[in-house]
Design a protein around this motif. Structure first.
Motif, mmCIF file in Angstrom:
data_model
loop_
_atom_site.group_PDB
_atom_site.id
_atom_site.type_symbol
_atom_site.label_atom_id
_atom_site.label_comp_id
_atom_site.label_asym_id
_atom_site.label_seq_id
_atom_site.Cartn_x
_atom_site.Cartn_y
_atom_site.Cartn_z
ATOM 1 N N GLY A 357 -16.809 -3.542 -4.150
ATOM 2 C CA GLY A 357 -15.661 -4.113 -3.465
ATOM 3 C C GLY A 357 -14.379 -3.333 -3.714
ATOM 4 N N VAL A 358 -14.321 -2.678 -4.835
ATOM 5 C CA VAL A 358 -13.085 -1.983 -5.197
ATOM 6 C C VAL A 358 -13.149 -0.507 -4.855
ATOM 7 C CG1 VAL A 358 -11.433 -1.621 -7.027
ATOM 8 C CG2 VAL A 358 -12.915 -3.592 -7.098
ATOM 9 N N PHE A 361 -11.598 1.351 -1.839
ATOM 10 C CA PHE A 361 -10.167 1.614 -1.682
ATOM 11 C C PHE A 361 -9.752 2.964 -2.243
ATOM 12 C CE2 PHE A 361 -10.728 -2.954 -1.731
ATOM 13 C CZ PHE A 361 -10.241 -3.237 -0.462
ATOM 14 N N LEU A 362 -10.723 3.700 -2.747
ATOM 15 C CA LEU A 362 -10.428 5.017 -3.310
ATOM 16 C C LEU A 362 -9.598 5.893 -2.369
ATOM 17 C CD1 LEU A 362 -10.958 7.048 -5.626
ATOM 18 C CD2 LEU A 362 -13.021 7.716 -4.447
ATOM 19 N N PRO A 363 -9.967 5.994 -1.085
ATOM 20 C CA PRO A 363 -9.173 6.860 -0.199
ATOM 21 C C PRO A 363 -7.700 6.448 -0.114
ATOM 22 C CG PRO A 363 -11.203 6.189 0.877
ATOM 23 C CD PRO A 363 -11.125 5.425 -0.386
ATOM 24 N N ASN A 364 -7.433 5.149 -0.024
ATOM 25 C CA ASN A 364 -6.047 4.688 0.075
ATOM 26 C C ASN A 364 -5.237 5.152 -1.129
ATOM 27 O OD1 ASN A 364 -8.016 2.390 1.059
ATOM 28 N ND2 ASN A 364 -6.224 2.371 2.381
ATOM 29 N N ILE A 365 -5.856 5.005 -2.292
ATOM 30 C CA ILE A 365 -5.127 5.326 -3.511
ATOM 31 C C ILE A 365 -4.883 6.826 -3.630
ATOM 32 C CG2 ILE A 365 -5.517 5.407 -6.007
ATOM 33 C CD1 ILE A 365 -6.500 2.392 -5.405
ATOM 34 N N VAL A 366 -5.893 7.600 -3.274
ATOM 35 C CA VAL A 366 -5.730 9.054 -3.332
ATOM 36 C C VAL A 366 -4.619 9.502 -2.375
ATOM 37 C CG1 VAL A 366 -6.838 11.236 -2.795
ATOM 38 C CG2 VAL A 366 -8.058 9.535 -4.131
ATOM 39 N N SER A 439 5.235 -2.310 -6.381
ATOM 40 C CA SER A 439 3.814 -2.619 -6.291
ATOM 41 C C SER A 439 2.954 -1.378 -6.510
ATOM 42 C CB SER A 439 3.541 -3.196 -4.915
ATOM 43 O OG SER A 439 2.254 -3.692 -4.889
ATOM 44 N N CYS A 440 2.195 -1.370 -7.603
ATOM 45 C CA CYS A 440 1.416 -0.191 -7.934
ATOM 46 C C CYS A 440 0.170 -0.093 -7.056
ATOM 47 C CB CYS A 440 1.009 -0.206 -9.404
ATOM 48 S SG CYS A 440 -0.204 -1.459 -9.791
ATOM 49 N N SER A 441 -0.456 1.071 -7.073
ATOM 50 C CA SER A 441 -1.568 1.321 -6.160
ATOM 51 C C SER A 441 -2.775 0.424 -6.449
ATOM 52 C CB SER A 441 -1.983 2.777 -6.240
ATOM 53 O OG SER A 441 -2.402 3.070 -7.550
ATOM 54 N N ALA A 442 -2.861 -0.088 -7.678
ATOM 55 C CA ALA A 442 -4.003 -0.951 -7.999
ATOM 56 C C ALA A 442 -3.919 -2.284 -7.265
ATOM 57 C CB ALA A 442 -4.071 -1.192 -9.509
ATOM 58 N N ARG A 443 -2.698 -2.644 -6.865
ATOM 59 C CA ARG A 443 -2.538 -3.903 -6.145
ATOM 60 C C ARG A 443 -2.840 -3.725 -4.664
ATOM 61 N NH1 ARG A 443 3.079 -5.552 -8.971
ATOM 62 N NH2 ARG A 443 2.735 -3.610 -10.085
ATOM 63 N N LEU A 444 -2.813 -2.454 -4.252
ATOM 64 C CA LEU A 444 -3.029 -2.155 -2.836
ATOM 65 C C LEU A 444 -4.348 -2.723 -2.287
ATOM 66 C CD1 LEU A 444 -1.825 -0.663 -0.394
ATOM 67 C CD2 LEU A 444 -2.967 1.397 -1.178
ATOM 68 N N PRO A 445 -5.473 -2.595 -3.019
ATOM 69 C CA PRO A 445 -6.731 -3.148 -2.497
ATOM 70 C C PRO A 445 -6.634 -4.624 -2.123
ATOM 71 C CG PRO A 445 -7.179 -1.771 -4.388
ATOM 72 C CD PRO A 445 -5.690 -1.848 -4.264
ATOM 73 N N VAL A 446 -5.884 -5.380 -2.918
ATOM 74 C CA VAL A 446 -5.747 -6.806 -2.609
ATOM 75 C C VAL A 446 -5.072 -6.965 -1.256
ATOM 76 C CG1 VAL A 446 -4.854 -9.013 -3.403
ATOM 77 C CG2 VAL A 446 -5.484 -7.265 -5.078
ATOM 78 N N TYR A 447 -3.997 -6.197 -1.043
ATOM 79 C CA TYR A 447 -3.278 -6.322 0.232
ATOM 80 C C TYR A 447 -4.155 -5.856 1.382
ATOM 81 C CZ TYR A 447 0.607 -6.011 -3.118
ATOM 82 O OH TYR A 447 1.435 -6.162 -4.186
ATOM 83 N N GLU A 627 -7.265 -4.025 -9.924
ATOM 84 C CA GLU A 627 -8.430 -3.810 -9.067
ATOM 85 C C GLU A 627 -9.451 -4.928 -9.258
ATOM 86 O OE1 GLU A 627 -7.247 -1.557 -11.130
ATOM 87 O OE2 GLU A 627 -7.127 0.414 -10.186
ATOM 88 N N VAL A 628 -9.436 -5.516 -10.450
ATOM 89 C CA VAL A 628 -10.420 -6.542 -10.778
ATOM 90 C C VAL A 628 -10.226 -7.797 -9.926
ATOM 91 C CG1 VAL A 628 -11.381 -7.905 -12.667
ATOM 92 C CG2 VAL A 628 -10.656 -5.579 -13.086
#
Lengths: 725, 71
Positions: A357-358, A361-366, A439-447, A627-628
């Motif tokens: 599930g997490v 989101f690798l591409p978004n963060i990169v 808002s750090c990139s780890a929060r991005l997956p939630v959004y 990410e969790v």
């Protein structure tokens, strides 16, 4: 004597190219920033060269060796207390005057020195003709010409370092910068008292240097001397000398000394530097005319930011769908290959749902990190600091704080460490406390997950809005804090504006790979472990009292299904009913599980926000790493979307869970604001040096998150109810 | 006249710095002291000043620019 091991420390001004030289020396893959003070951490690397092992320590970028900022103290302490064999000062040849100021202070320490004259190509382009040999003789320090970006002069630098350590260099000699008869006399007097009264201190540090520092009223030297027996007598003499100089010159001794150093430098430069007529015109002027323009500057900055976040979402979508398909494929294969049982359950429902599930989101963060490093490497970040100065004043800060804020969009941990470049403790703590609101990139997956589910057409805009909400709240809190806890003015804003540089493609790729690797490591570590823990807490205890005998009900239905002569329609209805019963059972089991109990215990607190207990548990686990949150949701909502483990399954499950778009907004806002991750908390603690500030950050953020989410729920609920009903 | 009053594109010579010790030294360390010639590139009203000195560019906050007397 030939030593087999040499420790060398790299010192130099910010932007002198120290990090590039360090990378060339050690091959360490790390980032080259372009704004003042990117190297806030002490970095080490090793290099073999002609049978000698070199340990290279990268010191933070500094302008001076006073005790003015943390970087200066760190660098100075390392040089004085760790005694590296050689200090290599990286000097920007195109900006010699200021770079030599630091060099002069290093010379005064009476240590083994080599100057790496970096960016000699840029100096040439600027039309500077420098006689490096002559300059080396004047300074008594060997000079090696380097071009860090092209790796020129690195081998020669190592050869020279070795020569200096072995005492084989002919240029090396210790020179004294002459401060004029009056000051020299005071230096001699203090030196005499120092040697007489505190011989131990005189042996520890070069006495002439100590004397100069005492005249400069250096707080650290004074403090250390005060703890020596008879140190007070030396301090008394220093005090008398300072007063005497002030009477003579009508100016503080440290000012006279600084001016004398610059006098020495301009003398040395007069003899060694000529300006040729053919200077290349610097493009920076034309670019700056547009980018820092009074009217255009801010809109352009906003546009870049908008572009960054939009492209994060839009460009990321394509590779994201490939990864999604890959995860679904693996889950499918595992489903067929593994024998039924607990292990299979754990791997599919725990590991694959959680990590899978997490990982999508690798591409978004990169992309996000690449964008931020592009802003840094080109030199635009310093312009952004300039443009944002007035805005940052609203927060009671100045433009320089803007850099840690933008970095916060990548990762709050590195951003909070970058706040070290701020000179005053007040600015630093205020910047650190507000940073988690970026808002750090780890929060991005939630959004991406939530906005993508509930606002599929406007996800990019919604996410940009969430980021803006964070910025808006930061402005508000900054105002409140600077009017209450942090009264007083922001310290003056002084910053170098580096020339624009073309970022190298290779550099960007290396940086992106670094971030991807770190992200994947996190997946393999924290996220994996927590996915399994969450799965365990959700799957156990196994024997819970159920409201009905699901097994029996299922068995009856399956029997009916097995009967022949059922019409297609009927068999589909029965199948649906089985699925329904299975879902009900799973939901009931989950509710009775450990995690269900934890979730229900905290539910009263989050109920007013419209969150069910599953969201509550996700938030709870998000404390470990943001990410969790998504991986927990993946595991928990699993119960309702057993057939499809991929993201669209999770999206469907979220929609079915009864979550409304308003709740979705409130949830995203809550995730934005509430406690930063554990590592950030620890970093706040370390950087502020106080558990109190870390505790304060946690509590004000939680309260704030609750209030904002509640507000969204109430206001949004009203509008939604009105429009919808 | 203060540095904060200089128009874009003008060249100014520093006369005096009216500020406390620590900041004064900080400014000196950046190579700005009485007699230094600066070229003002951007002077934002109510905002910071960008100037050039020997080919390198620096930003100075308004508060500081209001304390540097120039000619």
């Amino acid at each position: 004597m030939a030593s087999k091991h040499i420790t060398m420390a790299l010192a130099g001004n910010p932007n002198a190219g120290k990090t590039t030289i360090f990378n060339q020396l050690t091959g360490a893959r790390q980032k080259v920033g372009n704004w003042a003070g990117v190297t806030v951490e002490k970095k080490e690397g090793v290099r073999e060269h002609k049978g000698i092992q070199f340990t290279v320590v990268d010191l933070p970028g500094i302008y001076s060796l006073t005790a003015y900022s943390m970087e200066e103290v760190v660098s100075r302490d390392f040089i004085l207390k760790e005694h590296p064999d050689v200090v290599v000062a990286v000097l920007d040849a195109s900006n010699l005057e200021r770079n030599l100021y630091l060099a002069c202070q290093l010379i005064e320490l009476n240590i083994r020195l080599v100057f790496a004259m970096n960016m000699v190509d840029m100096a040439k382009d600027k039309g500077l003709l420098i006689d490096y040999e002559q300059l080396a003789r004047l300074l008594g320090v060997p000079i090696v010409q380097t071009v860090g970006t092209k790796g020129i002069g690195i081998e020669e630098l190592l050869d020279k370092v070795r020569e200096v350590v072995e005492g084989a260099d002919s240029v090396s000699r210790h020179i004294h910068i002459n401060y004029g008869p009056e000051i020299e006399e005071e230096i001699q007097t203090i030196k005499g008292v120092l040697k007489g009264k505190t011989p131990e201190f005189a042996a520890r540090y070069y006495p002439r240097w100590s004397a100069i520092k005492l005249l400069e009223n250096d707080p650290l030297v004074i403090k250390e001397l005060a703890s020596c027996p008879k140190g007070d007598m030396v301090l008394k003499q220093a005090e008398a000398s300072r007063t005497h100089i002030k009477e003579l010159f009508e100016d503080e001794a440290d000012v006279i000394i600084t001016e004398a150093r610059y006098g020495f430098i301009s003398g040395a430069l007069k003899e060694t530097v000529k300006l040729s007529a053919v200077a290349k015109r610097d493009m920076s002027y034309e670019i700056d005319r547009v980018l820092t323009n009074r009217l255009l500057g801010l809109p352009i900055l906003l546009f870049f930011m908008y572009l960054l976040f939009q492209s994060t979402f839009i460009l990321g979508e394509y590779p994201q769908s490939w990864i999604e398909a890959g995860v679904a494929f693996i889950a499918d294969v595992m489903g067929h290959v593994l024998p039924d049982g607990l292990a299979k359950e754990m791997i599919i429902d725990g590991v694959i749902s959680g990590v899978g599930g997490v990982v999508v989101f690798l591409p978004n963060i990169v992309i996000l990190f690449m964008g931020i490093s592009l802003l840094e490497d080109t030199g635009y970040m310093a312009r952004a600091a300039f443009l944002m100065d007035r805005v940052m004043h609203l927060l009671g800060l100045h433009g320089k704080s803007f850099i840690p804020f933008v970095m916060g969009f990548g990762c709050n941990v590195s951003a909070i460490m970058a706040a070290r470049t701020l000179e005053s403790r007040r600015d630093r703590i205020l910047t650190i406390l507000l940073n988690p609101l970026m808002s750090c990139s780890a929060r991005l997956p939630v959004y991406v997950l939530v906005a993508g589910t509930f606002f599929p057409k406007h996800a990019g805009n919604i996410i940009f809005g969430i980021y803006l909400l964070g910025v808006g709240i930061a402005v508000l809190m900054g105002r409140i804090f600077s009017k209450t806890i942090f009264r007083g003015e922001a310290t003056p804003f002084v910053m170098e504006l580096p020339p624009y540089r073309m970022p190298t493609f290779k550099g960007l790729i290396i940086h992106a790979w670094d971030k991807a690797k770190a992200y994947l490591q996190k997946m393999g570590g924290v996220v994996l472990v927590f996915s399994v823990i969450i799965w365990f807490l959700g799957a156990f205890p196994k024997d819970v009292p159920l409201s009905m005998d699901y097994e029996a009900a299922k068995a009856t239905l399956e029997e009916r299904l097995a009967q022949s002569g059922l019409s297609e329609e009927d068999s589909r209805a029965v199948k649906e009913e089985i699925a329904n019963i299975e879902q009900k059972e799973a939901a009931e089991r989950l509710q009775a599980s450990y995690i269900g109990r934890i979730g229900q215990a905290i539910e009263p607190v989050i109920r007013p926000l419209g969150f069910d207990w599953k969201l509550g548990v996700s938030l709870l686990t998000g404390f470990v790493a943001k990410e969790v949150v998504v991986s927990t949701m993946g595991v928990l909502y699993q119960a309702k979307a057993n057939e499809e483990e991929d993201l669209s399954g999770l999206q469907a499950a979220l929609k079915k869970s009864g979550m409304t778009p308003v709740t979705a907004l409130a949830f995203m806002a809550f995730v934005l604001i509430y406690v930063p991750c554990m590592v950030t908390i620890v970093t706040i603690w370390r950087e502020t040096g106080s558990l109190g500030w870390a505790g304060f950050a946690i509590s004000y953020l939680i309260v704030l998150a609750w209030i904002v989410a509640f507000g969204i729920q109430k206001i949004g609920g009203g509008i939604y109810g009105f429009v919808g009903g | 006249m203060y540095l904060s009053d200089v128009k874009n594109g003008a060249i100014a010579t520093v006369k005096h710095i009216d500020s406390g010790c620590e900041m004064y030294r900080r400014i000196l360390e950046l190579g700005i002291f009485p007699g230094t010639r600066l070229k003002i590139l951007q002077n934002v009203p109510e905002g910071p000043v960008i100037f050039e000195k020997n080919g390198s560019k620096m930003i100075l906050g308004r508060g500081m620019a209001q304390k540097i007397r120039v000619e």
